[in-house]
Enzyme design. Structure first.
Site, mmCIF file in Angstrom:
data_model
loop_
_atom_site.group_PDB
_atom_site.id
_atom_site.type_symbol
_atom_site.label_atom_id
_atom_site.label_comp_id
_atom_site.label_asym_id
_atom_site.label_seq_id
_atom_site.Cartn_x
_atom_site.Cartn_y
_atom_site.Cartn_z
ATOM 1 N N GLU A 112 -12.601 17.311 -61.566
ATOM 2 C CA GLU A 112 -11.458 16.748 -60.825
ATOM 3 C C GLU A 112 -11.833 16.569 -59.354
ATOM 4 O O GLU A 112 -12.194 17.530 -58.657
ATOM 5 C CB GLU A 112 -10.222 17.637 -60.974
ATOM 6 C CG GLU A 112 -8.964 16.960 -60.455
ATOM 7 C CD GLU A 112 -7.692 17.782 -60.690
ATOM 8 O OE1 GLU A 112 -7.591 18.478 -61.718
ATOM 9 O OE2 GLU A 112 -6.798 17.715 -59.822
ATOM 10 N N HIS A 139 -5.715 13.012 -52.649
ATOM 11 C CA HIS A 139 -6.267 12.745 -53.969
ATOM 12 C C HIS A 139 -6.913 11.373 -54.022
ATOM 13 O O HIS A 139 -8.012 11.209 -54.513
ATOM 14 C CB HIS A 139 -5.113 12.730 -54.993
ATOM 15 C CG HIS A 139 -5.006 13.989 -55.775
ATOM 16 N ND1 HIS A 139 -5.074 14.018 -57.128
ATOM 17 C CD2 HIS A 139 -4.822 15.259 -55.379
ATOM 18 C CE1 HIS A 139 -4.937 15.252 -57.540
ATOM 19 N NE2 HIS A 139 -4.768 16.036 -56.499
HETATM 20 C C1 MEV Z 1 -3.235 18.761 -59.453
HETATM 21 O O1 MEV Z 1 -4.444 18.991 -60.140
HETATM 22 C C2 MEV Z 1 -2.592 20.063 -59.054
HETATM 23 C C3 MEV Z 1 -1.219 19.934 -58.381
HETATM 24 O O2 MEV Z 1 -0.349 19.192 -59.200
HETATM 25 C C4 MEV Z 1 -0.706 21.341 -58.166
HETATM 26 C C5 MEV Z 1 0.709 21.421 -57.676
HETATM 27 O O3 MEV Z 1 1.517 20.486 -57.906
HETATM 28 O O4 MEV Z 1 1.034 22.465 -57.083
HETATM 29 C C6 MEV Z 1 -1.337 19.196 -57.082
#
Ligand code: MEV
Length: 436
Positions: free
Chosen positions: A87, A378
């Site tokens: 990821e 992201h």
């Molecule tokens: C994504 O891999 C993880 C998140 O969804 C965690 C969260 O929402 O606390 C960003």
């Protein structure tokens, strides 16, 4: 030069410098030899002959990027934390958050609570509960001795079975009572699954003889609530909007299991990659963390955050049953190297680092969610993946990435089809073009 200063130098521009230089700096910091650097490059990272010993039907090996989380100082020690993960934003986010904590003079501390894992010996439908428990209680010391005779090596290392607990459970089908014997064992630096399973199966004839009852399953429990790991982050001087936002995000997770699930996934983003890198059983840890999260009957977050107007305090508590001996940890060349990079001495040390990384990863996600949102961070990295997926050549990649970042900033979203569109436009023109 002091150790702290050397650590800062090691990390300076770490994500920007070429791979070769990154490896050189790593080699100096962790005392790695050229052969170990080759292993990190994937050369003999897991020889087929070794893989053949691990599982059946081997057809190859599965490569995955391994990076290090930077800027961590846990219990006063500067650390690089190896993470094997696909990821895109995990290492970037956790490193940026650790850097922020460092800049704010925050503290990350950890501790272990308890050292006992659990094995279960089940009597599915006990005929005389009182008598069975009475007999087992009377022979408890002897049973513990029998259990320990099955794992003499562990006993010699100071571990072994320490106690037995008896639990009576009304059956779900309302057809009698189940008697479950909990075998509590200190596995020392092993995760302990194989040890405890052998002990439980070894105790079966003895328990059947003593109770004159029929034993059913003999197996470890992944809900290792006798061996919990705790981590704490404390940061002062926080912008109230950020602090209250993070506290509010924790409130959401405590209120709503739909959110708690995603919240905990974010925590595990900081834990699973190091479990993988060190050759640990991440399914076991996942099962334990989720079962622990649901122990009250309502699925809850495994971290909590409080803000008093200036100081933010975060806490993590969950079972993290890991090992630094046994399993594949010492046999997998890359896993062995990951442990060397971490510099951990034992399983407890590893679990404490994992707890801290999970908590910091969670902080990074909540901080973003409570402020700018998650998409920005992201997507910047995702853009790089999209550029490759769109089919850009090595020469086209930097330009496409740049154009995609511009498009992202303007349009607030990007997709593979948009990346392909932009790539086509780049190809149809000599000069770099900007999209309005
Ligand atoms: C994504 O891999 C993880 C998140 O969804 C965690 C969260 O929402 O606390 C960003």
């Amino acid at each position: 030069m002091g150790k702290e200063e050397r650590f800062e130098n090691l990390l300076s521009e770490f994500h920007r410098i070429p791979f070769e230089e990154r490896q050189e700096r790593l080699a100096k910091w962790c005392d790695l030899d050229p052969q170990e650097l080759q292993i990190l490059r994937g050369v003999n990272a897991l020889p087929i002959e070794t893989a053949e010993h691990f599982i059946e039907n081997v057809i190859g090996v599965f490569p995955m990027p391994m990076g290090v989380a930077t800027y961590f100082n846990i219990d006063g020690k500067d650390l690089l934390i190896p993470m094997a993960v696909e990821e895109t934003s995990i290492i970037a986010a956790v490193s940026a958050t650790a850097k922020w904590i460092r800049k704010m003079n925050g503290k990350i501390t950890t501790e272990t609570r308890g050292n006992l894992i659990i094995g279960q010996v089940q009597i599915p439908r006990v005929r005389d509960l009182e008598l069975a428990v009475q007999r087992l209680m009377a022979r408890k010391t002897e049973l513990i001795q029998v259990a320990n005779s099955i794992v003499p090596g562990l006993v010699a290392r100071g571990g072994g079975v320490k106690d037995l607990l008896f639990r009576s459970l009304p059956r779900e089908d309302q057809n009698g009572t189940m008697l479950v014997i909990h075998v509590l064992c200190d596995p020392k630096d092993a995760m302990g699954a194989n040890l405890i399973n052998q002990v439980c199966e070894g105790l079966k004839p003895e328990i059947e003889m003593i109770t004159e009852e029929k034993v059913g399953l003999c197996i470890l429990s992944n809900l290792v609530d006798g061996k919990l790991t705790y981590a704490r982050v404390e940061i002062s001087g926080i912008d109230p909007e950020v602090g209250f936002g993070i506290q509010e995000a924790a409130q959401f997770a405590k209120t709503d299991p739909y959110r708690a699930s995603t919240h905990n996934k974010g925590v595990l983003n900081g834990i699973d990659p190091t479990l993988i890198a060190t050759g640990n059983d991440w399914r076991a840890v996942e099962a334990g963390v989720h079962a622990f999260a649901a122990r009250s009957g309502k699925y809850q977050p495994v971290t909590d955050w409080h803000f008093d107007g200036t100081t933010l305090v975060g806490e993590f508590l969950a079972p993290l049953a890991v090992g630094t001996v046994g399993g594949v940890t010492m046999l997998h060349p890359t896993a062995r190297l990951a442990l060397k990079i971490l510099g951990v001495q034992n399983a407890e040390g590893l679990a404490r680092i994992l707890a801290a990384t999970g908590l910091v990863q969670n902080l990074g996600a909540l901080k973003a969610l409570a402020t700018v949102g998650i998409v920005k961070g992201h997507m910047r990295l995702h853009a790089a993946n999209l550029a490759m997926a769109a089919g850009a050549s090595e020469r086209e990649l930097p330009l496409l990435r740049e154009e995609l970042s511009t498009a992202l900033a303007r349009e607030k979203r990007i997709s593979l089809s948009r990346a392909k569109e932009i790539l086509e436009a780049i190809r149809s023109t000599e000069k770099p073009i900007h999209f309005n």
